[in-house]
Write a protein that holds these residues in place. Structure first.
Motif, PDB file in Angstrom:
ATOM      1  N   ARG A  86      23.914  25.490 -54.406  1.00  0.00           N
ATOM      2  CA  ARG A  86      24.996  25.928 -55.285  1.00  0.00           C
ATOM      3  C   ARG A  86      25.092  25.055 -56.540  1.00  0.00           C
ATOM      4  O   ARG A  86      24.815  23.860 -56.513  1.00  0.00           O
ATOM      5  CB  ARG A  86      26.346  25.871 -54.544  1.00  0.00           C
ATOM      6  N   TRP A  87      25.479  25.705 -57.624  1.00  0.00           N
ATOM      7  CA  TRP A  87      25.846  24.977 -58.829  1.00  0.00           C
ATOM      8  C   TRP A  87      27.182  24.274 -58.582  1.00  0.00           C
ATOM      9  O   TRP A  87      27.922  24.635 -57.648  1.00  0.00           O
ATOM     10  CB  TRP A  87      25.969  25.927 -60.014  1.00  0.00           C
ATOM     11  N   ASP A  88      27.486  23.301 -59.413  1.00  0.00           N
ATOM     12  CA  ASP A  88      28.722  22.540 -59.219  1.00  0.00           C
ATOM     13  C   ASP A  88      29.981  23.390 -59.343  1.00  0.00           C
ATOM     14  O   ASP A  88      31.051  22.979 -58.875  1.00  0.00           O
ATOM     15  CB  ASP A  88      28.779  21.377 -60.230  1.00  0.00           C
ATOM     16  N   VAL A  93      22.602  29.272 -56.669  1.00  0.00           N
ATOM     17  CA  VAL A  93      21.420  29.220 -57.538  1.00  0.00           C
ATOM     18  C   VAL A  93      20.506  30.371 -57.140  1.00  0.00           C
ATOM     19  O   VAL A  93      20.150  30.525 -55.970  1.00  0.00           O
ATOM     20  CB  VAL A  93      20.674  27.882 -57.388  1.00  0.00           C
ATOM     21  N   ASN A 202      23.029  21.107 -59.902  1.00  0.00           N
ATOM     22  CA  ASN A 202      22.921  21.550 -58.511  1.00  0.00           C
ATOM     23  C   ASN A 202      22.254  20.476 -57.658  1.00  0.00           C
ATOM     24  O   ASN A 202      21.891  20.717 -56.526  1.00  0.00           O
ATOM     25  CB  ASN A 202      22.099  22.850 -58.425  1.00  0.00           C
ATOM     26  N   TYR A 224      25.470  18.869 -52.169  1.00  0.00           N
ATOM     27  CA  TYR A 224      24.028  18.954 -52.366  1.00  0.00           C
ATOM     28  C   TYR A 224      23.355  19.413 -51.073  1.00  0.00           C
ATOM     29  O   TYR A 224      23.632  18.904 -49.998  1.00  0.00           O
ATOM     30  CB  TYR A 224      23.503  17.589 -52.793  1.00  0.00           C
TER      31      TYR A 224
END
Length: 530
Positions: A86-88, A93, A202, A224
């Motif tokens: 995942r993106w922040d 993603v 990410n 992460y």
């Protein structure tokens, strides 16, 4: 006797959850289409993962990709992506993030678009896009969509190449090939990557503060996907630190990694924290072929023969640097028979002051002059460029018929103002390998390469390097690269001087900092002990 720096402790040294890294370089932004130096690339690598990454030993392994299938002819690579990255901001993603990022580099005419083209990644359609950029054409959406990167579905990425590329996976671990979240990047516009708030990651760390010229700070990304490997809670990068200042900070326990220069080697070389690191960089002289004096072959040969490379490396630099024998450094690549390229291709650099003078005399005669004046342009903000430039000045000043003028500036001004605009005679510069193949150096000299600031041009060379990019026979591919280097150096298009070593001070309580030629330094596995 090995000594220990007793001051190595303090705020960073005592805190095993924080790693502090000092750098002479700055971070202007974290935009992979624009970042063009080690420090910003390392920062990007800390916050964003690509399809591939390095393990704790520096070997290429899967990152966001969990598997790869390659067609029988080697031209179609199909990557299956993990579904837990995942993106922040919480977005997953996807394969589209890679398509967007790769097209964006061309759309923005970024620093590394040439790496996607023939001779390097050889992505289908990328050469055509590169050619259009080179002649000033604007790219359309249809142009961008013609490139051989497609999202077959949310988690399947197809990459098509024009030839079999043995080092493709290695390239995919390099930041210009990383994904970008389109929604976030488009919202940020020109501000993307210029601050901690305008970069979306990410990876193993999140950037929490960026002060160009001072510091970049990161914290562990608790979401992460591979966080089991991340032992640090905090990463700090001290920026634009002079070696003397970095060494003082190291002694005070304020940093865990300090680059030092040749002036400091003798002071610290007996300590257990002193480490010499080979980073694979080639330091060389870029020649402006628009200068009529330097357009003379004998003058260029005289400059090369005047440099005592062995003395420079052993008695001046003293950091593990070694004499380079050609334009391709040693240890980069081996032939199909297992022979190092440098050994196989032979020697092209020699020191002979008397012959240098004879060559210069012949060149001056051909030019109808008794003396020429040459400017040496160098950046003072990155060691050992000043030492390199001064040594070159002394070497050339020993020849009768050359007057030397020194032009001191910053690295950014040297490259993007003086060299880019042809306002130089001799520029001391460097190039680091982006992947383990001689083309990472050979492509610099192509007449169409934007980094060919000296405007050397040779149609035979261009044709040969072009053939290298499409050659499928590994033995012919190897021989063509050797032939290309010979053309380049027989004409003294560039003057290679040394392979850079790096003298550093490193906290002996730290392990798993990944430093390896052709790989961006990875902080993901760093661990500090009590």
């Amino acid at each position: 006797m090995v000594l220990t720096l007793t001051g190595c402790g303090g705020p960073s040294g005592d805190d095993i959850s924080t790693y502090t890294y000092s750098s002479e370089l700055d971070i202007k932004n974290l935009d992979s289409s624009d970042a063009d130096d080690q420090c910003p690339l390392r920062a990007i690598h800390a916050v964003i993962d690509g399809l591939m990454k390095t393990d704790k030993k520096g070997n290429i392994t899967y990152g966001i990709a969990k598997s790869e299938e390659v067609s029988e002819d080697g031209l179609v690579h199909t990557y299956k992506l993990r579904k837990d990255v995942r993106w922040d901001n919480g977005d997953l993603v996807t394969a589209h993030d890679f398509v967007y990022a790769w097209q964006r580099i061309f759309k923005k005419k970024g620093s590394y678009y040439y790496m996607f083209a023939d001779g390097i990644a050889s992505i289908q359609g990328a050469q055509e896009l590169s050619d259009k950029i080179d002649v000033g054409e604007e790219l359309t959406d249809d142009d961008l969509n013609s490139m051989g990167v497609k999202a077959l579905d949310g988690y399947t990425l197809e990459v098509k190449t024009t030839v079999r590329v043995s080092f493709l996976d290695e390239l995919l671990a390099f930041p210009p090939f990383y994904p970008i979240n389109e929604k976030f990047a488009e919202k940020q516009g020109s501000k993307y990557g210029k601050s901690a708030k305008t970069i979306l990651g990410n990876g193993a760390f999140k950037m929490i503060n960026l002060e160009p010229g001072s510091v970049a700070e990161f914290k562990k990304n608790e979401n992460y996907y591979d966080q089991k490997h991340v032992k640090l809670q905090r990463l700090v990068m001290k920026l634009v630190q002079e070696p003397k200042v970095a060494a003082q900070a190291f002694e005070a326990g304020e940093t865990d990694y300090a680059p030092i220069n040749s002036d400091l080697v003798d002071k610290y070389k007996e300590y257990d924290s002193f480490k010499q690191v080979y980073d694979g960089f080639l330091f060389y002289i870029s020649i402006n072929f628009k200068n009529e004096d330097l357009a003379n072959l004998n003058v260029r040969k005289a400059i090369s023969y005047a440099i005592n490379r062995k003395d420079l490396c052993e008695n001046v630099l003293k950091d593990g640097s070694q004499v380079v024998k050609g334009f391709i450094p040693s240890g980069l690549a081996t032939s199909p028979c297992g022979v190092d390229f440098r050994k196989d291709s032979g020697d092209f650099t020699f020191y002979d002051k008397a012959q240098a003078q004879d060559l210069l005399n012949e060149g001056l005669k051909e030019l109808g002059k008794s003396e020429i004046t040459l400017r040496i342009t160098y950046g003072t903000d990155k060691s050992p460029m000043d030492v390199f430039a001064t040594y070159l000045q002394n070497a050339l000043s020993k020849l009768d018929g050359i007057k030397v003028e020194m032009v001191a500036t910053t690295k950014q001004d040297r490259i993007y103002n003086k060299q880019k605009n042809g306002d130089f005679d001799l520029a001391v510069t460097r190039w680091g390998p982006d992947y383990r193949d001689p083309t990472t150096y050979l492509t610099i000299a192509l007449s169409t390469n934007s980094n060919n600031y000296g405007k050397w041009s040779n149609s035979e060379y261009d044709q040969l390097v072009g053939q290298v990019g499409v050659e499928s026979d590994v033995n012919k591919h190897w021989q063509e690269m050797k032939d290309a280097e010979k053309i380049l150096l027989d004409d003294y298009a560039y003057i290679p001087v040394f392979e850079k070593g790096a003298a550093t001070l490193q906290n002996p309580k730290v392990k798993n900092l990944v430093i390896k030629p052709c790989c961006t330094i990875s902080f993901e596995y760093v661990e500090k002990t009590e």
